[in-house]
Structure formats: C-alpha cells, structure tokens
Design an enzyme around this catalytic site. Structure first.
Site, short mmCIF file in Angstrom:
data_model
loop_
_atom_site.label_atom_id
_atom_site.label_comp_id
_atom_site.label_asym_id
_atom_site.label_seq_id
_atom_site.Cartn_x
_atom_site.Cartn_y
_atom_site.Cartn_z
CB VAL A 1 0.64 11.52 -3.74
CG1 VAL A 1 0.76 12.96 -3.29
CG2 VAL A 1 -0.61 10.87 -3.15
CG ASP B 1 7.74 11.67 -5.59
OD1 ASP B 1 7.10 11.00 -4.73
OD2 ASP B 1 7.41 12.85 -5.88
N GLY C 1 3.51 11.03 -8.40
CA GLY C 1 4.45 10.05 -8.94
C GLY C 1 5.21 9.27 -7.89
CG ASP D 1 -9.25 -12.61 1.10
OD1 ASP D 1 -10.32 -13.21 1.39
OD2 ASP D 1 -8.30 -13.16 0.50
CD GLU E 1 3.03 12.93 -0.50
OE1 GLU E 1 3.06 11.67 -0.60
OE2 GLU E 1 3.51 13.67 -1.37
CG ASN F 1 -1.17 8.74 3.36
OD1 ASN F 1 -1.63 7.75 2.79
ND2 ASN F 1 -0.49 9.67 2.73
CG HIS G 1 -1.55 5.42 -0.06
ND1 HIS G 1 -2.20 5.81 1.09
CD2 HIS G 1 -2.42 4.60 -0.69
CE1 HIS G 1 -3.40 5.25 1.14
NE2 HIS G 1 -3.55 4.50 0.07
CG HIS H 1 -8.29 -3.76 -1.09
ND1 HIS H 1 -9.31 -2.86 -1.22
CD2 HIS H 1 -7.17 -3.00 -0.87
CE1 HIS H 1 -8.85 -1.62 -1.09
NE2 HIS H 1 -7.55 -1.68 -0.89
CB THR H 2 -6.19 -10.69 -2.25
OG1 THR H 2 -6.28 -12.06 -1.87
CG2 THR H 2 -4.74 -10.39 -2.66
NE ARG I 1 -4.01 1.88 2.30
CZ ARG I 1 -4.29 2.63 3.37
NH1 ARG I 1 -3.64 2.45 4.51
NH2 ARG I 1 -5.26 3.54 3.31
C1 HEM Z 1 -9.54 1.32 -5.73
C2 HEM Z 1 -9.45 2.23 -4.80
C3 HEM Z 1 -8.95 1.96 -3.42
C4 HEM Z 1 -9.55 2.33 -2.27
C5 HEM Z 1 -10.85 3.13 -2.14
C6 HEM Z 1 -8.76 1.82 -1.19
C7 HEM Z 1 -9.04 2.01 0.15
C8 HEM Z 1 -8.40 1.38 1.19
C9 HEM Z 1 -8.75 1.51 2.59
C10 HEM Z 1 -9.87 2.40 3.13
C11 HEM Z 1 -7.94 0.69 3.30
C12 HEM Z 1 -7.94 0.50 4.81
C13 HEM Z 1 -7.17 1.64 5.43
C14 HEM Z 1 -7.34 1.76 6.93
O1 HEM Z 1 -8.20 1.13 7.51
O2 HEM Z 1 -6.58 2.51 7.56
C15 HEM Z 1 -7.06 0.05 2.37
C16 HEM Z 1 -6.08 -0.85 2.70
C17 HEM Z 1 -5.21 -1.43 1.80
N1 HEM Z 1 -5.08 -1.07 0.47
FE1 HEM Z 1 -6.39 0.00 -0.62
N2 HEM Z 1 -7.69 1.15 -1.70
C18 HEM Z 1 -7.76 1.20 -3.06
C19 HEM Z 1 -6.83 0.69 -3.95
C20 HEM Z 1 -5.68 0.03 -3.57
C21 HEM Z 1 -4.59 -0.29 -4.46
C22 HEM Z 1 -4.55 0.09 -5.95
C23 HEM Z 1 -3.66 -0.96 -3.72
C24 HEM Z 1 -2.33 -1.51 -4.15
C25 HEM Z 1 -2.02 -1.83 -5.39
C26 HEM Z 1 -4.19 -1.06 -2.38
C27 HEM Z 1 -3.59 -1.74 -1.35
C28 HEM Z 1 -4.08 -1.83 -0.07
C29 HEM Z 1 -3.57 -2.74 0.93
C30 HEM Z 1 -2.52 -3.80 0.70
C31 HEM Z 1 -4.26 -2.47 2.12
C32 HEM Z 1 -4.05 -3.11 3.50
C33 HEM Z 1 -2.93 -2.37 4.21
C34 HEM Z 1 -2.56 -2.87 5.59
O3 HEM Z 1 -3.08 -3.87 6.07
O4 HEM Z 1 -1.70 -2.22 6.20
N3 HEM Z 1 -5.38 -0.42 -2.32
N4 HEM Z 1 -7.35 0.50 1.10
#
Ligand code: HEM
Ligand SMILES: *[C@@H]1O[C@H](CO)[C@@H](O)[C@H](O)[C@H]1NC(C)=O
Ligand SMILES: *[C@@H]1O[C@H](CO)[C@@H](O)[C@H](O)[C@H]1NC(C)=O
Ligand SMILES: *[C@@H]1O[C@H](CO)[C@@H](O)[C@H](O)[C@H]1NC(C)=O
Ligand SMILES: *[C@@H]1O[C@H](CO)[C@@H](O)[C@H](O)[C@H]1NC(C)=O
Ligand SMILES: *[C@@H]1O[C@H](CO)[C@@H](O)[C@H](O)[C@H]1NC(C)=O
Ligand SMILES: *[C@@H]1O[C@H](CO)[C@@H](O)[C@H](O)[C@H]1NC(C)=O
Length: 327
Positions: free
Chosen positions: A77, A81, A79, A245, A95, A101, A73, A200-201, A69
C-alpha cells in the site's frame, strides 16, 4: 577565439562541478537502502529488534506470522513506509480499518514494544518501516526459516490511504488469473507471487475468508473440507481460526506447497496456485514441495524485492517517534 573557448571550457567544467554537487545532494535525498544503515547511528538496533521478536514469538508462535503479514500489507500500500501503523483519529482515517486489515492484521502492540526499546537505545533514529522489515525477517527465522540481509534506511510516511489498502491487497476469493496482475503490476513476476505465497506456511485465517472454499468449491480435498467444517459452520463463527498450513502452522517450511498438491490449501487463492491439471504455476509448487532450499532462496529474494517497494529515503518522510502517529 582562443580566449572564448577557454572561458567556455571553464564555464562548462564549473557547470559540471555544480551538476555533480547537485547530483550528490539529490543522491542523498533519494539514497538507496543499505544493510549497514544503522551501523554507526544505532549499532544495537538489529539485536534489539531480534530479541523482542524472539520473545514475542516464544510467548505466542502465531505472532511471527502476524508480523510477517504486517510488512506485506505495509509494502503493498504505497510502499514500505510504516503507513499501516498509523491509528485512525477523529480527523484521519488510515489503513487499519480497511477491509483486508480490520479484525485481521495484528502485532501492533509488539511493534510498539520494539519501537520503545529502540527509542531508548537511540532516539529518533530507527524508522517504523525498517522495524517492520526487520521484524518480518526475524519472525521467519524464529519459526525455522532462512535468514536474509535486510536492506535499511526507509523513512516513515506522514500519511496513509484506506482506499489504496482496499484496492492493492489481493482478496482470498481471487483465481490465479486475477492474482497475477496484483503482483506483476508492482514489478513482481508470477514466480515471485508463488514464492511469496509460501508465507502461508505459518499463521491462521478466519472462517469468513475460506468458508465458500470449504462448502461450495470442488478444488479441495473432500476429507480436508469436511474436517474444516466442524470449526467453520456455514453460518456464524466468522472469526473462528484454522491454520493456513494444516501440517506445521508454526514452522516456516515448505509444507504449504505439499498441501496444495493434495488439494489441501485453506484459501481459494492458495489452491489456485496448483490445479493438478498443468496449471501455469503447478511445476513451481511441485519444485518447492520437493526442495525447501529452493523455496527459501526464492522467498528471500522476493522479500528483498518487496521490502524495496516505493521506499522513502534521505530527507523524505520522517522517522516517527511513535509508530501510531506522525511526529
Ligand atoms: C497472494 C495473495 C494473498 C492473499 C489472497 C492473502 C490472503 C490472506 C488471508 C485472507 C489471510 C487470513 C486473514 C484473516 O483471516 O484475517 C492471510 C493471512 C496471512 N498472510 Fe496472506 N495473502 C496473500 C499473500 C501473502 C503474502 C505475500 C504474505 C507475506 C509475504 C502473506 C502473509 C500472511 C500471513 C503470515 C498470514 C497469517 C497471519 C496471522 O496468522 O496473523 N500473505 N492472507
Ligand atoms: C502473550 O500472548 C498472549 C496471547 O497468547 C497475549 O494475550 C499476551 O499479551 C502476550 N504477552 C506478551 C508479553 O506479549
Ligand atoms: C486532528 O486531530 C488531532 C487530535 O486527534 C489534532 O491534534 C489535530 O490538530 C487535528 N488536525 C487537524 C488538521 O484538524
Ligand atoms: C477468474 O475469475 C474471473 C472473474 O470471476 C473470470 O472472468 C475468469 O474466467 C476466471 N478465470 C479462471 C481461469 O477461472
Ligand atoms: C454456496 O453457494 C450457494 C449457491 O450459490 C449459496 O447460496 C451459498 O450461500 C453458498 N454457501 C457458502 C457457505 O458460501
Ligand atoms: C485427501 O486428504 C486425505 C487426508 O489428509 C489424504 O489421505 C488423501 O490422500 C487426500 N486425497 C487426495 C486426492 O489428495
Ligand atoms: C531496490 O531499488 C533500487 C532503486 O530502484 C534498485 O537499484 C535495487 O536494485 C533494488 N533492489 C532490489 C533487491 O530489488
């Protein structure tokens, strides 16, 4: 006439020579990324990063998700960098404290550990932005996903933008028609959006990010919603965690997509990708649910695209010695 034309030919070819020299110089300054960028300058860079990621994930499997993640992020934002890694100071707001974040992104200590190991091997050579890109890939692999060849040669920013972090990272409350432009405006397709969401898997989300989805919405399996409410009360418990997941939160597989097909996506934005009512992305979710290899291939391709976003190369930016601050 003859002497005029031969001297002008000479001038033209001189001009051409100068132009190509200038182009070569510009070419260096705006060089493209390459998978062999550190082969001679820091041959142990990739193995050092991989070992550190494996150790961090072995200690805490969620760290793999957190590192993946961080790269997302960072890239979305301004690029890829390393801007997300800059700490706030008395006269600088970066950020880390932006809405998407704060109290949410994690893994900074692991990046510091990796950076200090890589600095010991080759000082001032490997950028923080490249460490994020490699750590994201190594995290996916450490949790059972497919590998890809990471493109390298990014340099680090000397700035960061809290306002860009607030406006460029999509919120979990968005519906499909709102999510799509976040990706298509940055050169991704809607298919890339679905593939990348498969991240999100793995990983966890805080109650505050999915509360309204499990209490107030109808596009969720009611048995699933009720089971989540035990650990996510309607008020309080904002930071309580649930897996993104429910089936296999520490394995990088295609279960995320299968969950969506039984209305068991954790975030509103996740479930938006599958309506069960001929939604535009339904068939892609279904295809990933039946074929993990199709998902893995598309995910890798989209990650390469993500890692390419507005990169600094050549002599632009810098290679930070400490990822938390500019040199
Ligand atoms: C499609 C739009 C997306 C939305 C709306 C979104 C939103 C979120 C949110 C709300 C969380 C939980 C954050 C928290 O509870 O503090 C999360 C976690 C996560 N996101 Fe996304 N996300 C998106 C796309 C992505 C993408 C593109 C990736 C990576 C390629 C990603 C990877 C992850 C991962 C791995 C977690 C778990 C992080 C952890 O357990 O520390 N997400 N996301
Ligand atoms: C291992 O993970 C725990 C959280 O589960 C964390 O508190 C600790 O700092 C980690 N140790 C190392 C060496 O990363
Ligand atoms: C900003 O603060 C740092 C210390 O946190 C200091 O070293 C630096 O000189 C300051 N920069 C400006 C432009 O005031
Ligand atoms: C998505 O949300 C926006 C803003 O709330 C709304 O205008 C739009 O109709 C919604 N689209 C769908 C398909 O629900
Ligand atoms: C559910 O919706 C109602 C009515 O809009 C609102 O008052 C309530 O705060 C919402 N509950 C949650 C948990 O979002
Ligand atoms: C809802 O979830 C339950 C428990 O996981 C599952 O058995 C059931 O098939 C799901 N219902 C639908 C309509 O997908
Ligand atoms: C990365 O960007 C460069 C320069 O814009 C482009 O030539 C290359 O095809 C891109 N690679 C990917 C995987 O998007």
């Amino acid at each position: 006439m003859a002497s005029f034309s031969s001297s002008s030919t000479l001038k033209i070819s001189n001009l051409k020579l100068q132009c190509s020299l200038i182009l070569v110089l510009i070419g260096v300054a705006s060089a493209q990324l390459s998978s062999t960028f550190y082969s001679t300058s820091c041959p142990n860079a990739l193995s050092t990063i991989q070992s550190a990621v494996q150790a961090a994930v072995k200690n805490e499997s969620r760290m793999g998700a957190s590192l993946l993640r961080l790269h997302f992020h960072d890239c979305f934002v301004n690029g890829c960098d390393g801007s997300i890694l800059l700490d706030d100071t008395a006269n600088f707001t970066g950020e880390k404290t932006a809405v998407p974040n704060v109290n949410s992104v994690r893994g900074f200590d692991v990046i510091d550990t990796i950076k200090s190991q890589v600095e010991s091997a080759c000082a001032g050579v490997v950028s923080c932005a490249d460490i994020l890109a490699v750590a994201a890939r190594d995290s996916v692999v450490a949790l059972g996903g497919q590998s890809w060849s990471v493109q390298l040669g990014r340099r680090d920013s000397t700035t960061a933008s809290q306002s860009a972090a607030n406006s460029n990272i999509p919120a979990p409350t968005l519906n499909l028609s709102q999510l799509i432009p976040f990706f298509t405006n940055r050169g991704f397709t809607t298919q890339d959006l679905v593939a990348l969401s498969g991240a999100h898997t793995i990983g966890q989300a805080r109650c505050t990010t999915f509360r309204s989805h499990i209490y107030n919405e109808t596009n969720i399996n009611s048995t699933f919603a009720t089971s989540l409410q035990a650990n996510c009360p309607s008020t309080g418990g904002d930071n309580n965690l649930s897996p993104l997941d429910k089936t296999s939160p520490t394995t990088f597989d295609n279960a995320y997509f299968t969950n969506l097909m039984s209305q068991q996506g954790l975030l509103h934005s996740d479930q938006e990708l599958y309506s069960g009512n001929s939604g535009t992305t339904d068939s892609q979710v279904s295809s990933y649910s039946s074929s993990s290899s199709t998902f893995f291939t598309d995910f890798s391709t989209a990650m390469l695209k993500m890692g390419n976003m507005s990169v600094l190369t050549g002599t632009t930016g810098e290679v930070r010695t400490n990822c938390r601050k500019t040199n």
